[in-house]
Design an enzyme around this catalytic site. Structure first.
Site, PDB file in Angstrom:
ATOM      1  CB  ALA A 164      -1.609  15.686  10.707  1.00  0.00           C
ATOM      2  N   GLY A 210      -7.187  16.318   9.272  1.00  0.00           N
ATOM      3  CA  GLY A 210      -6.657  16.981   8.089  1.00  0.00           C
ATOM      4  C   GLY A 210      -7.272  16.467   6.803  1.00  0.00           C
ATOM      5  CD  GLU A 253      -8.004  20.904   9.412  1.00  0.00           C
ATOM      6  OE1 GLU A 253      -8.004  22.023   9.943  1.00  0.00           O
ATOM      7  OE2 GLU A 253      -7.125  20.047   9.625  1.00  0.00           O
ATOM      8  CD  GLU A 303      -8.350  17.859  13.719  1.00  0.00           C
ATOM      9  OE1 GLU A 303      -7.905  17.863  12.565  1.00  0.00           O
ATOM     10  OE2 GLU A 303      -9.578  17.748  13.971  1.00  0.00           O
TER      11      GLU A 303
END
Length: 697
Positions: free
Chosen positions: A63, A104, A107, A127
């Protein structure tokens, strides 16, 4: 039309390429474009399978955390929405992990059916180090792709793993073997015929793994380890809920973490690290000098630690001492550290031998004639340092950087004894120098941009966190320690027990109480620092009176087995005699003893620290408040989950800090008037409703 994501078709394979260099972060433009092109591929009947890959060295770095600023509404399509649609695709989807897949990025790869990775790729979910949890399926999909134990290791440590290990753990399905990664990825995608929706998978876990997770949930601190606790909760949810419900609960936990002070603090430090190398007046075009060989003056603990930094980076080091026994002792100490690293499996035997072989000793300054950088690490005396720099100026080649490891002294005065003050810079390492991350780079009034750029380059070479500071007594870190320590020792005279003060500070989150830190550094060192800055406290005869008395008694701290505390090996024991001395000193200085509460201890120590930080900032000794926070979290044990003293002040509100300072200014009489007047910058920012972050010099 945006080109942040590109689309092409190779036969029946749709190739979607993330192309938002340098890191392919999942900003709004990229994820909007990704979803648009992905839907086109799904709708195209000629496409039988889909490959998602990246350009450059990154598959996807996750992100864009600038979108996480509190107060900003996250804009649709949200990252989880995009990944959920990819996961539910009826056609096989392959993640072509061409480089790092972090946060991300991993992910995204987990939302795909298969993962085809470059051998050099790294995968991770960091994170937890930003005060949040993986919020786009990481805690729910990773344990389904691999198992609970692996997911716990990856998510709760935040450490990336290499592609080969990821394949062994079942995270990656295939490692690329050919020279053309994209061609291999397309061919791998072409033969995939089965899609695998994560909702059909269950978490593989053994009873012991689940039991360990449950124990962790009970043991984690709800404030200090908030994000780690949330990660553990999310993993527990993955074991007991279906994917749809698990993803909803994961997102709720993510938002809860995202809105927390801990998240703001850790993300503040994340950005601070990047800001620290942006030095006012230093152009990006300034080229550093090549550093291929280094000399260190002084073979003590500090000098040896500094030398190991360079040897560990593959740079040869000459270590100079004036007497042979001191040199031999220093070299033996370095060898002992490397041997210990091998025993603890932190280095291989061959690595330790190689590093140790790069360090040589000398008693002759002439042997330093050809080195590119010299770092002085001798006794903290201006006379001694001036002698060293005069000699270095004579023997070192033109262009050699002359650096001082001074922690308090005036760098400009040191540089003045040379004919090359433009090549003199401060490199203030923190002990133990081969372990501590912080490096205060001191910029003298004549330090050239080239020398400064070289110092920054050196910090990267040896893996340090650099912070550029200006010249004053103690620079940033040690200057701010003075009032922090002053209040701690003063409150012992006023009636607090040393262990009470230290306990309040460690409960606040400090790695060590400042009184224990004084014993560790050496009571004589603390007294020397106070004496060097005597003009600042001449109106307070009680200033560090306890430390001066302990020095007079020969109680110098851990090194003598007796300081404020008594030491038996590593065991620290409270000493009733310290209280007796405190009572006597209080009477001598007309200090009324009383019961002091935890709240007062915390506020007086922290507010004194913050107030001095404001002065440092206003004087331009620090370039920005976040630089101060990096110094304190990396060098002085300030809890990173609070973000540093200036971020902590911003979090609680500067008006509250000013009110607290004024309270003690009024309630502590002459002492309060002397020491608790709010710094002008702090007072002004508070009045304007601003924070330290808002300050622009």
């Amino acid at each position: 039309m945006s080109n942040s994501v590109e689309y092409q078709q190779s036969g029946s394979v749709a190739v979607i390429t993330l192309n938002d260099l340098p890191v392919n972060s999942l900003g709004l433009d990229l994820r909007t474009r990704l979803l648009e092109l992905f839907r086109s591929a799904v709708a195209d009947s000629s496409v039988t399978s889909i490959l998602i890959t990246g350009t450059g060295r990154m598959f996807c770095a996750g992100a864009d955390i600038s979108e996480f600023d509190n107060g900003k509404a996250l804009t649709s399509p949200l990252i989880p929405e995009v990944f959920n649609e990819i996961d539910a695709c009826p056609k096989p989807v392959v993640a072509g992990v061409n480089g790092a897949a972090l946060g991300g990025g991993l992910e995204l790869a987990l939302a795909c059916d298969y993962r085809y990775a470059h051998p050099d790729a790294k995968l991770g979910l960091p994170e937890v180090n930003l005060g949040i949890i993986p919020g786009a399926g990481g805690t729910q999909r990773l344990p389904r792709v691999t198992n609970l134990k692996v997911a716990m290791d990856v998510i709760l440590t935040g450490k990336p793993i290499k592609a080969g290990k990821a394949e062994r753990l079942g995270i990656v399905d295939r490692i690329a073997t050919g020279s053309d990664f994209l061609t291999g990825a397309i061919e791998y995608t072409r033969v995939q015929t089965v899609s695998k929706n994560s909702s059909d998978q269950i978490v593989d876990f053994k009873g012991n793994d689940r039991s360990h997770l449950e124990d962790m949930l009970k043991s984690l601190h709800p404030v200090r380890e908030q994000s780690k606790l949330a990660c553990a909760k999310a993993l527990d949810i993955a074991c007991t809920h279906n994917l749809e419900d698990g993803l909803k609960m994961e997102w709720a936990l993510f938002k809860e973490c995202h809105e927390s002070p801990q998240s703001r603090a850790l993300q503040h430090l994340f950005f601070a690290q990047r800001q620290a190398t942006k030095v006012p007046g230093l152009e990006k075009t300034t080229l550093p000098r090549a550093i291929k060989s280094v000399a260190v003056i002084g073979a003590g603990l500090m000098g040896g630690g500094i030398a190991m930094n360079f040897a560990n980076a593959g740079i040869p080091v000459k270590m100079l001492e004036v007497k042979k026994p001191a040199l031999e002792k220093g070299l033996a100490s370095i060898q002992s550290v490397y041997e210990s690293a091998v025993r603890k499996e932190k280095m291989s035997h061959s690595q330790a031998e190689m590093c140790n072989s790069l360090i040589s000793g000398t008693l002759d300054y002439q042997d330093l004639a050809d080195v590119d950088l010299v770092i002085e690490a001798v006794f903290e005396s201006m006379d001694v340092k001036r002698q060293v720099f005069s000699r270095l100026d004579e023997v070192c080649k033109p262009g050699c950087i002359l650096a001082s490891n001074t922690s308090t002294l005036d760098l400009n005065e040191i540089a003045a004894v040379t004919k090359r003050p433009q090549d003199v810079v401060g490199l203030h390492f923190f002990s133990p120098a081969h372990i501590m991350k912080l490096l205060e780079i001191v910029r003298g009034k004549e330090t050239s941009n080239e020398a400064l750029a070289t110092a920054l380059q050196v910090s990267r070479l040896i893996g340090k966190q650099p912070v550029v500071v200006g010249v004053c007594y103690g620079f940033v870190g040690n200057r701010m320690v003075a009032p922090y320590s002053r209040e701690a020792f003063r409150m012992v005279l006023e009636g607090a027990a040393p262990e009470q003060v230290d306990q309040v500070l460690t409960e606040f989150g400090m790695a060590m109480g400042v009184i224990s830190m004084g014993d560790m550094a050496g009571i004589d060192v603390g007294c020397a620092a106070a004496e060097a800055n005597a003009d600042e406290w001449k109106g307070d005869p009680s200033y560090q009176a306890l430390q001066f008395k302990l020095k007079e008694l020969g109680r110098l701290g851990q090194k003598t087995g007796h300081g404020v505390y008594i030491y038996q090996g590593r065991e620290k024991i409270n000493d009733p005699e310290t209280i007796t001395l405190s009572v006597e000193l209080a009477e001598k200085h007309n200090i009324e003893r009383r019961e002091i509460g935890q709240d007062e201890i915390r506020k007086r120590c922290m507010y004194a620290l913050i107030n001095e930080g404001a002065r440092v900032l206003e004087e331009g000794i620090a370039n920005r408040s976040s630089d101060i926070d990096l110094i304190y979290t990396n060098g002085y044990g300030f809890p990173s989950w609070r973000g540093g003293p200036m971020q902590y002040a911003d979090e609680i509100g500067l008006a509250r800090v000013v009110a607290g300072l004024n309270h003690y200014r009024e309630s502590l009489g002459e002492y309060g008037e002397l020491w608790f007047k709010p710094a002008p910058l702090l007072e002004r920012l508070a009045k304007e409703g601003k924070s330290f972050k808002d300050f622009q010099p």
